[in-house]
Each structure stands twice: as C-alpha cells, then as structure tokens.
Design a protein around this motif. Structure first.
Motif, PDB file in Angstrom:
ATOM      1  N   UNK A   8      -3.422  65.355  34.193  1.00 35.76           N
ATOM      2  CA  UNK A   8      -3.162  66.741  34.568  1.00 35.76           C
ATOM      3  C   UNK A   8      -1.761  67.197  34.186  1.00 35.76           C
ATOM      4  N   UNK A   9      -1.600  68.483  34.007  1.00 37.85           N
ATOM      5  CA  UNK A   9      -0.293  69.089  33.787  1.00 37.85           C
ATOM      6  C   UNK A   9      -0.278  70.396  34.546  1.00 37.85           C
ATOM      7  N   UNK A  10       0.924  70.939  34.755  1.00 35.11           N
ATOM      8  CA  UNK A  10       1.036  72.230  35.421  1.00 35.11           C
ATOM      9  C   UNK A  10       0.267  73.279  34.631  1.00 35.11           C
ATOM     10  N   UNK A  11      -0.496  74.106  35.321  1.00 34.32           N
ATOM     11  CA  UNK A  11      -1.341  75.077  34.622  1.00 34.32           C
ATOM     12  C   UNK A  11      -0.491  76.048  33.807  1.00 34.32           C
ATOM     13  N   UNK A  12       0.706  76.349  34.294  1.00 31.60           N
ATOM     14  CA  UNK A  12       1.601  77.242  33.549  1.00 31.60           C
ATOM     15  C   UNK A  12       1.936  76.679  32.172  1.00 31.60           C
ATOM     16  N   UNK A  13       1.812  75.358  32.000  1.00 29.95           N
ATOM     17  CA  UNK A  13       2.118  74.711  30.724  1.00 29.95           C
ATOM     18  C   UNK A  13       0.924  74.661  29.781  1.00 29.95           C
ATOM     19  N   UNK A  46     -11.509  72.327  40.405  1.00 26.33           N
ATOM     20  CA  UNK A  46     -10.885  73.646  40.348  1.00 26.33           C
ATOM     21  C   UNK A  46      -9.554  73.555  41.060  1.00 26.33           C
ATOM     22  N   UNK A  47      -8.486  73.859  40.331  1.00 27.61           N
ATOM     23  CA  UNK A  47      -7.134  73.758  40.876  1.00 27.61           C
ATOM     24  C   UNK A  47      -6.450  75.114  40.773  1.00 27.61           C
ATOM     25  N   UNK A  48      -5.853  75.560  41.864  1.00 23.91           N
ATOM     26  CA  UNK A  48      -5.099  76.816  41.875  1.00 23.91           C
ATOM     27  C   UNK A  48      -3.648  76.517  42.219  1.00 23.91           C
ATOM     28  N   UNK A  49      -2.748  77.065  41.422  1.00 25.35           N
ATOM     29  CA  UNK A  49      -1.318  76.839  41.608  1.00 25.35           C
ATOM     30  C   UNK A  49      -0.550  78.163  41.570  1.00 25.35           C
TER      31      UNK A  49
END
Length: 314
Positions: free
Chosen positions: A44-49, A199-202
């Motif tokens: 995984x990585x930060x969704x912003x990335x 499903x991941x929300x950040x």
C-alpha cells in the motif's frame, strides 16, 4: 456498488434489456486455508501518491479533502477492478477506474446517448449519467474510465481530467492489505473464497478515516453466494453512525457488546457495530447482491453466525 465502472456496466445492462424485449488470526487478519491462498500485490501507499490505475496514468488534483481507493481481487490476488477517487469537496469529485470485463462494453453501450472524443490516443465514450459525467475506453478486456461530478462545469472538468491521462505498459499497482488494526477473526476454510475487496478512505494528508474488507464466497466470483464485511470508522461513535429512521438493540456475542440493526424483514440480524476506544467497528452479512437488491440465505446467516463468534478486539 457506487463504483464508476459499476455505473457504466449498468448502461450495458440497459442495452442488453433493450435488445431482449481456519486457524488463529493475526491482528485484523483472517486465517484458514482459504485466506492463505490470497496473494498480495505490491504494497500500500498513501492514496495522495497514486499516479495510475494499471496502464492508465493520471495526476491527482492539486487540492482535495479526501481520497478513496477501492480494489477488487480474485482469491489468488488477481486485480479485477481498481478505482481511485479524489473528493475535492462535498459535491465535487473525480474518479479514475480500471476493470477487466469479458464483454465488449463499448459495443453494448453504443445504443445509449453519448458522445465520443480522443484522449491519450484512445477513443472514449462520454455519458452524462445522473449529473455525473462519465467516460470509458476499452483495450481488449481492459476497461479504463474517468468520472467527474461537479455542481457546475462538470463536462469541462472531465475534459481537463482526460487531457491529463496517459497510457503506458506499466501494470504495477499499489494495493491495500486485508489488515484492520485492532480486530481479529477467522475465516471458515470450508467456505469457497472466490474474491475479496478493500476500500480505504484517507484525508489529503494520508490519515486513515475508514477501511473496509469484503470477503466474497462462492464457486463463481461473478455469481457469489454471500459476502461478509469487516469495517472500521476512525474517531467516531456508534450514535453518530446510527440511521435516524432505524431501530437498534444491544447484543453480546463472544464477549463483545454490539449495537445491532433491527430489521423485521430479515430472518436474523446482519449488521453489528461495536465501539472500541475512539473507533467503531462494523461486522456485516452483506448477502448476495443482484444489482437490484440484496438477499440473505439461511446458509449465509449460519456461516455469518460462525464467523461473528470468531471476532475479537484488542
């Protein structure tokens, strides 16, 4: 399912209709032979990335409030669908999506009102669907889509998003694991695990606000028997999550006190929520979805009862 390509698939359904008339678990993990067959893709990585969904590359909006990454996989870890959504405000968002389909979606959607345009060397079909501008293109069995929802100027903003994409041969894809911190459970290894999704929300800064894992059981991943969901809501309360028009009652299972949805139309309870510190965890029998509704069989309730009795919290 509120995913972009599910909405596009609804277009093909309309066209078609018209043409016809276990062992110990680790933290938040699941064990048993079914779960052991799952192979995780790149970590995984930060969704912003995020910069792409399989072969389609994109750039995230300069500013956004939150982001969501949805990934649907077969039990062997093969990615069947990946969506990345950037929520720019409460009523504005952009989604980049990928899916594999065993049908020609562009041909199936041809009868629906649309326009076509060229972006990144590919022909996209563009639809105004319930106020959201959606587009997709197909390359063999790979389908790529972009959706833009905005209170005004949606078509122009979709065009800007499409002008920012490109296609490469890179199929590396960031994924999310099935771990949910603080909860442990066991999957029954006699159940046929067909697929699973995360499903991941950040926040824009990469702080987790919600994470869901859906386990999907059945001999055919396209015709499931039932689904179980494990979900965490960060920094909230059960009272904040209760639906105002619904009734709830307390129930203890395996030493855990849950707030349980009361549904007189169901044969047994299927939605359980528990407060653990500052977070709320939800355990749910999501049954089988027909696309028009959800059904839950006696088999699903029996399996869910067994599953629920394995759930524990730290």
């Amino acid at each position: 399912m509120k995913k972009l390509l599910a909405l596009l698939l609804a277009l093909t359904m309309v066209a078609a209709l018209a043409a016809c008339s276990s062992g110990p678990t680790g933290e938040s993990g699941a064990s048993g032979s079914a779960a052991e067959e799952v192979t995780e893709a790149p970590g995984p990585q930060t969704i912003a990335d995020e910069t792409g969904v399989m072969k389609m590359s994109f750039s995230a909006p300069e500013t956004f409030e939150s982001a969501e990454r949805f990934i649907n996989m077969l039990a062997d870890g093969t990615i069947k669908e990946k969506n990345v959504t950037f929520n720019i405000s409460d009523d504005e968002s952009v989604t980049y999506a990928y899916a594999t389909e065993g049908q020609n979606m562009m041909e199936a959607a041809e009868s629906q009102e649309h326009e076509t345009a060229e972006y990144a060397g590919k022909t996209f079909m563009i639809f105004n669907y319930d106020g959201a501008y959606q587009s997709f293109t197909q390359d063999g069995e790979d389908v790529f889509g972009v959706e833009y929802t905005a209170p005004e100027g949606g078509r122009e903003k979709l065009d800007a998003a499409l002008n920012g994409i490109s296609f490469t041969d890179n199929t590396d894809a960031a994924t999310d694991d099935t771990e949910i911190e603080g909860v442990s459970y066991t999957l029954d290894n006699t159940l046929p695990l067909a697929a699973y999704s995360t499903t991941v929300t950040e926040t824009a800064a990469g702080e987790l606000t919600k994470k869901s894992v859906m386990w999907k059981f059945g001999a055919d991943p396209d015709d499931l028997d039932f689904r179980f969901v494990v979900r965490v809501y960060k920094n909230t309360t059960i009272e904040a999550l209760h639906k105002e028009d619904k009734e709830y009652e307390d129930k203890e299972v395996n030493g855990v006190t849950y707030s349980v949805l009361v549904d007189s139309n169901a044969d047994a309870p299927y939605e359980y929520m528990t407060q653990q510190g500052s977070d709320v965890y939800e355990i749910r029998n999501s049954g089988k979805s027909s696309g028009w509704g959800t059904t839950r069989t006696e088999e699903s309730f029996a399996a869910f009862d067994t599953f629920l009795n394995t759930v524990s919290f730290k």
